[in-house]
Write a protein that holds these residues in place. Sequence first.
Motif, mmCIF file in Angstrom:
data_model
loop_
_atom_site.group_PDB
_atom_site.id
_atom_site.type_symbol
_atom_site.label_atom_id
_atom_site.label_comp_id
_atom_site.label_asym_id
_atom_site.label_seq_id
_atom_site.Cartn_x
_atom_site.Cartn_y
_atom_site.Cartn_z
ATOM 1 N N VAL A 189 34.038 40.966 35.272
ATOM 2 C CA VAL A 189 33.931 39.870 36.517
ATOM 3 C C VAL A 189 34.527 38.722 36.083
ATOM 4 C CG1 VAL A 189 32.483 38.765 38.287
ATOM 5 C CG2 VAL A 189 31.930 41.205 37.527
ATOM 6 N N ARG A 190 34.433 38.128 35.076
ATOM 7 C CA ARG A 190 34.920 36.641 34.682
ATOM 8 C C ARG A 190 36.244 36.845 34.708
ATOM 9 N NH1 ARG A 190 32.467 36.599 30.540
ATOM 10 N NH2 ARG A 190 34.264 36.979 28.936
ATOM 11 N N ASN A 191 36.876 38.095 34.101
ATOM 12 C CA ASN A 191 38.287 38.082 33.979
ATOM 13 C C ASN A 191 39.199 38.503 35.099
ATOM 14 O OD1 ASN A 191 38.558 36.605 31.222
ATOM 15 N ND2 ASN A 191 37.402 38.817 30.515
ATOM 16 N N THR A 192 38.446 38.934 36.286
ATOM 17 C CA THR A 192 39.074 39.654 37.367
ATOM 18 C C THR A 192 39.102 38.615 38.551
ATOM 19 O OG1 THR A 192 36.867 40.936 37.520
ATOM 20 C CG2 THR A 192 38.784 41.916 36.668
ATOM 21 N N ILE A 193 38.004 38.607 39.234
ATOM 22 C CA ILE A 193 37.945 37.858 40.488
ATOM 23 C C ILE A 193 37.439 36.473 39.879
ATOM 24 C CG2 ILE A 193 37.116 39.682 41.979
ATOM 25 C CD1 ILE A 193 34.333 38.708 41.954
ATOM 26 N N GLY A 194 37.092 36.313 38.895
ATOM 27 C CA GLY A 194 36.725 35.135 38.347
ATOM 28 C C GLY A 194 37.966 34.168 38.045
ATOM 29 N N THR A 195 39.019 34.694 37.564
ATOM 30 C CA THR A 195 40.163 34.008 37.417
ATOM 31 C C THR A 195 40.968 33.906 38.799
ATOM 32 O OG1 THR A 195 41.282 36.104 36.955
ATOM 33 C CG2 THR A 195 40.370 35.081 35.094
ATOM 34 N N GLY A 196 40.790 34.611 39.936
ATOM 35 C CA GLY A 196 41.514 34.296 40.931
ATOM 36 C C GLY A 196 42.597 35.370 41.051
ATOM 37 N N LEU A 197 42.892 35.945 39.966
ATOM 38 C CA LEU A 197 43.901 36.987 39.937
ATOM 39 C C LEU A 197 43.725 38.324 41.027
ATOM 40 C CD1 LEU A 197 44.682 37.161 36.350
ATOM 41 C CD2 LEU A 197 45.874 35.904 38.193
ATOM 42 N N CYS A 198 42.327 38.435 41.478
ATOM 43 C CA CYS A 198 42.207 39.462 42.425
ATOM 44 C C CYS A 198 41.038 39.355 43.140
ATOM 45 C CB CYS A 198 41.874 40.874 41.879
ATOM 46 S SG CYS A 198 40.679 40.808 40.505
ATOM 47 N N ASP A 199 40.898 39.965 44.386
ATOM 48 C CA ASP A 199 39.773 39.331 45.276
ATOM 49 C C ASP A 199 38.661 40.258 45.701
ATOM 50 O OD1 ASP A 199 41.201 37.020 45.977
ATOM 51 O OD2 ASP A 199 42.600 37.970 46.934
ATOM 52 N N ALA A 248 27.440 47.995 46.484
ATOM 53 C CA ALA A 248 28.256 47.168 47.579
ATOM 54 C C ALA A 248 29.254 46.768 46.851
ATOM 55 C CB ALA A 248 27.496 45.842 47.737
ATOM 56 N N MET A 249 30.169 45.827 47.817
ATOM 57 C CA MET A 249 31.618 45.439 47.236
ATOM 58 C C MET A 249 31.237 44.068 46.684
ATOM 59 S SD MET A 249 34.446 46.908 49.871
ATOM 60 C CE MET A 249 34.583 48.587 50.182
ATOM 61 N N GLY A 250 32.125 43.447 45.821
ATOM 62 C CA GLY A 250 31.746 42.331 45.241
ATOM 63 C C GLY A 250 32.724 41.052 45.365
ATOM 64 N N VAL A 251 32.614 40.097 46.113
ATOM 65 C CA VAL A 251 33.547 39.069 46.223
ATOM 66 C C VAL A 251 32.979 37.636 45.330
ATOM 67 C CG1 VAL A 251 34.148 40.083 48.274
ATOM 68 C CG2 VAL A 251 32.591 38.117 48.314
ATOM 69 N N ARG A 252 33.965 36.809 45.385
ATOM 70 C CA ARG A 252 33.450 35.410 44.686
ATOM 71 C C ARG A 252 32.138 34.876 45.371
ATOM 72 N NH1 ARG A 252 38.568 35.577 42.933
ATOM 73 N NH2 ARG A 252 39.345 35.297 45.247
ATOM 74 N N ILE A 253 31.429 34.147 44.625
ATOM 75 C CA ILE A 253 30.212 33.444 45.387
ATOM 76 C C ILE A 253 30.727 32.450 46.202
ATOM 77 C CG2 ILE A 253 28.252 31.939 44.718
ATOM 78 C CD1 ILE A 253 27.978 33.964 42.263
ATOM 79 N N GLY A 254 30.259 32.372 47.440
ATOM 80 C CA GLY A 254 30.873 31.374 48.274
ATOM 81 C C GLY A 254 32.004 31.641 49.368
ATOM 82 N N GLU A 255 32.422 32.897 49.051
ATOM 83 C CA GLU A 255 33.510 33.147 50.051
ATOM 84 C C GLU A 255 32.888 34.074 51.120
ATOM 85 O OE1 GLU A 255 36.360 35.136 47.469
ATOM 86 O OE2 GLU A 255 37.264 33.321 47.026
ATOM 87 N N ASN A 256 32.057 33.194 51.835
ATOM 88 C CA ASN A 256 31.453 33.726 52.889
ATOM 89 C C ASN A 256 32.133 34.530 54.186
ATOM 90 O OD1 ASN A 256 28.830 33.167 51.831
ATOM 91 N ND2 ASN A 256 29.194 31.088 52.637
ATOM 92 N N ASP A 257 33.123 33.847 54.492
ATOM 93 C CA ASP A 257 33.906 34.341 55.699
ATOM 94 C C ASP A 257 34.635 35.654 54.979
ATOM 95 O OD1 ASP A 257 33.518 32.374 57.213
ATOM 96 O OD2 ASP A 257 35.557 31.426 56.797
#
Length: 282
Positions: free
Chosen positions: A83-93, A232-241
């Motif tokens: 998680v840290r190295n994928t969505i955590g880096t912003g390289l994927c969403d 479920a599916m996972g997104v970054r914390i705070g990306e509510n929209d």
Amino acid sequence: MAPSNALRTLLCALSLTAAQGALAQHLPDTVTTDVLRVCGDPGNMPFSERKEDGFENRIAEIVADELKIKVRYYWLTQGPGFVRNTIGTGLCDLIIGQTFGNDLVQTTNPYYRSAYTLVTRTGTLDGATALDDPRLKGKRIGVIAGTPPVNRMGELGLVGSMRTYAPYQLDPARKHQTVSAGVIADLAAGEIDAAILWGPAAGWLAKRSGTAMTVTPLLKEPERPPMAYRIAMGVRIGENDWKRTLNGVLRKRKADIERVLRDYDVPLLEEDANALLEPGER
């Protein structure tokens, strides 16, 4: 003459706004609008693969189709730091499959519920539906270390005959693509008598093992340790929209997603009961 307090406050605010604007120009978009950037494992069938023939790949295609964009993958083998190295880096969403409520990500509404399963060679332990079945005593049982069934097996005195498989085997020379695939191969070869595996992996692997196998969801176990989980599916914390957008897609395309899961022999459970979900029930 020195500026007044009010003027100093205004100048500071303007400077901060300008700095933030300049910084934003150098940061990647957190969620792109022209492509669905998916974080995936390149060798984790039946979930995902670089050839994009896993069920999570197919579900990603459904999401992209609904959003009218194409899928782009960022590949990384599942394991510590995924998680840290994928969505955590912003390289994927987006991570297609995450346990609902996982505190490393913000999860969407769950889109399926499944359970750990008991896998046996057909004709050997027919009718076994729970881990307290006395016929399992003394049997060689394959299980992945660190998974919930290990604790339950300890409670039942099955540890003595348990064969544990280490997760995260990243050696490129390994014989089987995943640990679960290795367990099923050992069961087919008769090196173990039974296996306890996460259902979404077990159903597909057992069907393709070349040996007749019975996959039985463990629906009669105590609530602790849990044997059933919502995915479920996972997104970054705070990306509510972004989360709300995905929830809308999951609602609209739930029938399509269920067909994919059934195509891959995923045992589907009812939302609030430990019972198999019949086709068309939800």
